[in-house]
Enzyme design. Structure first.
Site, PDB file in Angstrom:
ATOM      1  NE  ARG A  35      31.491  33.592  30.351  1.00  0.00           N
ATOM      2  CZ  ARG A  35      32.584  33.014  30.829  1.00  0.00           C
ATOM      3  NH1 ARG A  35      33.377  32.365  30.011  1.00  0.00           N
ATOM      4  NH2 ARG A  35      32.897  33.112  32.098  1.00  0.00           N
ATOM      5  CD  GLU A  70      25.817  35.112  37.291  1.00  0.00           C
ATOM      6  OE1 GLU A  70      26.338  34.755  38.358  1.00  0.00           O
ATOM      7  OE2 GLU A  70      26.476  35.346  36.263  1.00  0.00           O
ATOM      8  N   GLY A  73      21.774  20.275  44.302  1.00  0.00           N
ATOM      9  CA  GLY A  73      22.101  20.659  45.683  1.00  0.00           C
ATOM     10  C   GLY A  73      21.655  22.072  46.022  1.00  0.00           C
ATOM     11  CE1 TYR A 103      28.942  37.254  41.132  1.00  0.00           C
ATOM     12  CE2 TYR A 103      27.125  35.709  41.459  1.00  0.00           C
ATOM     13  CZ  TYR A 103      28.174  36.186  40.698  1.00  0.00           C
ATOM     14  OH  TYR A 103      28.429  35.621  39.484  1.00  0.00           O
ATOM     15  CG  ASP A 126      32.393  35.012  41.803  1.00  0.00           C
ATOM     16  OD1 ASP A 126      33.473  35.678  41.845  1.00  0.00           O
ATOM     17  OD2 ASP A 126      32.171  34.150  40.937  1.00  0.00           O
ATOM     18  CB  CYS A 161      43.869  34.459  39.647  1.00  0.00           C
ATOM     19  SG  CYS A 161      44.575  35.142  41.147  1.00  0.00           S
ATOM     20  CB  CYS A 209      51.954  34.056  38.711  1.00  0.00           C
ATOM     21  SG  CYS A 209      51.004  33.882  40.240  1.00  0.00           S
ATOM     22  CB  CYS A 262      48.897  36.209  35.409  1.00  0.00           C
ATOM     23  SG  CYS A 262      47.790  37.494  36.005  1.00  0.00           S
ATOM     24  CB  CYS A 280      49.657  40.836  40.535  1.00  0.00           C
ATOM     25  SG  CYS A 280      49.140  39.769  41.896  1.00  0.00           S
TER      26      CYS A 280
HETATM   27 FE1  SF4 Z   1      46.681  35.988  40.313  1.00  0.00          FE
HETATM   28 FE2  SF4 Z   1      48.508  37.886  40.673  1.00  0.00          FE
HETATM   29 FE3  SF4 Z   1      49.282  35.462  39.947  1.00  0.00          FE
HETATM   30 FE4  SF4 Z   1      47.974  37.017  38.244  1.00  0.00          FE
HETATM   31  S1  SF4 Z   1      49.991  37.364  39.110  1.00  0.00           S
HETATM   32  S2  SF4 Z   1      47.568  34.834  38.624  1.00  0.00           S
HETATM   33  S3  SF4 Z   1      46.550  38.090  39.587  1.00  0.00           S
HETATM   34  S4  SF4 Z   1      48.297  36.010  41.875  1.00  0.00           S
END
Ligand code: SF4
Length: 359
Positions: free
Chosen positions: A32, A44, A88, A127, A145, A194, A201, A204, A210
């Site tokens: 990064r 990558e 691998g 990708y 990916d 996720c 969640c 998140c 979502c």
């Molecule tokens: Fe993934 Fe949706 Fe949960 Fe966020 S709210 S972690 S995007 S499933």
């Protein structure tokens, strides 16, 4: 509504929320800090089908040995495979080596800047091309990916995302001025929040946007594909001994573990006959070695046998009569210098451990 585009306002909010989180809390990974396209390319390729924790030390060692594109293009094939040993999916290393040779010889040493140009090179798919172009050159291109696929399937509550659907959704979301950071932010989100099982969640940053979370379907998105059954096989391996050396063969250029060095496959009598070797002792068995490939559960059954006469052919036709197999008598130290798959390294260790004085 399921699977359809988000409004422009929502897209902007999703971008901002994930990028804020990425800027604040992304894992500090060595690639990064890079803007050199060769180095980003290496990372990558290594990260395909391999975990970050596994890749990191390989990546750092690789760049010490091959710090730039020219040094990799100039390297001997065996040295490249040795540096990849244990990572691998060895085809990745072969293609990378071929591709940097093409960049050096045909493109003046410049890694292509476009997705189309990158995809012309061996081993670079949609990708990887999107990731290199966006991260190294700031090209506005998506990079989907496995992590990104899962995040998109959940954000849009799509059970069976097709490649075309994923391309459309990822293109809709990609950030116009920070495409490389955006693609990495999506991958980071899939890898750390996720996650495949038990997504977090509660913490998140895009939970409010979502659709799977709203519908309570996040654990079922994307729907799991039926896996092919894993096939169990037993493989006889012959460890020849002669004057402190053993015989290794280079595997054919196509197929599983192509181009790596390995002990001959087959029973001692069969292999000895095919290589015109005379053996003077009954074989004795080493411990079996088990290795799991994606669709194969292999148990290797090595047997050690001494050779009394004759040189093996330096090459012999493979089963299809197309490729040649190199053969080499090597000391334990010389064997350590060659690239062997993990299971073969274990057989080598077993042979070394049981070896008495030089024979
Ligand atoms: Fe993934 Fe949706 Fe949960 Fe966020 S709210 S972690 S995007 S499933």
């Amino acid at each position: 509504m399921k699977s359809e585009s988000m409004s422009a306002e929502r897209v902007a909010l999703v971008r901002r929320s994930l990028l804020e989180r990425y800027d604040r809390a992304a894992r500090d990974l060595p690639w990064r800090h890079e803007s050199d396209p060769y180095r980003i390319w290496v990372s990558e390729v290594m990260l395909q089908q391999t975990r970050v924790d596994t890749v990191t030390p390989y990546y750092e060692r690789w760049l010490e040995q091959f710090p730039d594109l020219a040094s990799l293009a100039d390297a001997e094939h065996d040295d490249v495979m040795k540096a990849w040993e244990g990572l691998g999916y060895y085809r990745r290393a072969r293609y990378l080596h071929q591709a940097v040779g093409i960049v050096r010889d045909q493109l003046g040493g410049e890694v292509p800047t476009t997705v189309e140009g990158l995809r012309e090179l061996p081993g670079i798919g949609e990708y990887t091309a999107g990731a290199i172009a966006s991260i190294a050159y700031g090209t506005v291109s998506p990079a989907v990916d496995g992590n990104v696929k899962r995040v998109l399937a959940r954000l849009y509550d799509e059970a069976r995302p097709s490649p075309a659907w994923l391309r459309d959704r990822a293109s809709e979301l990609v950030h116009p001025s920070r495409p490389g950071d955006w693609n990495q932010a999506l991958m980071e989100h899939g890898a750390t929040v996720c996650t495949p099982r038990s997504p977090r969640c509660g913490e998140c940053p895009v939970q409010a946007h979502c659709r799977a979370f709203a519908a309570g379907t996040q654990d079922a998105r994307p729907a799991r594909a039926r896996r092919d059954p894993v096939r169990a096989v037993e493989i006889s391996i012959t460890v020849f001994e002669r004057e402190g050396r053993t015989l290794l063969m280079r595997r054919p250029a196509g197929g599983l573990l192509a181009g790596l060095w390995a002990f001959p496959e087959g029973s001692p009598s069969d292999v000895a006959a095919s290589l015109a070797l005379v053996i003077d002792s009954a074989p004795h068995a080493l411990d079996s070695v088990r290795h799991r490939f994606t669709h194969l559960d292999a148990t290797y059954l090595p047997e050690v046998v001494r050779v009394v006469s004759s040189e093996p052919r330096t090459s012999a036709p493979d089963a299809k009569g197309v490729e040649s197999l190199d053969t080499r008598w090597v000391t334990p130290g010389e064997a350590d210098e060659l690239a062997l798959p993990i299971a073969q390294q274990k057989i080598l260790s077993l042979w070394k451990a049981q070896r008495g004085p030089a024979v």
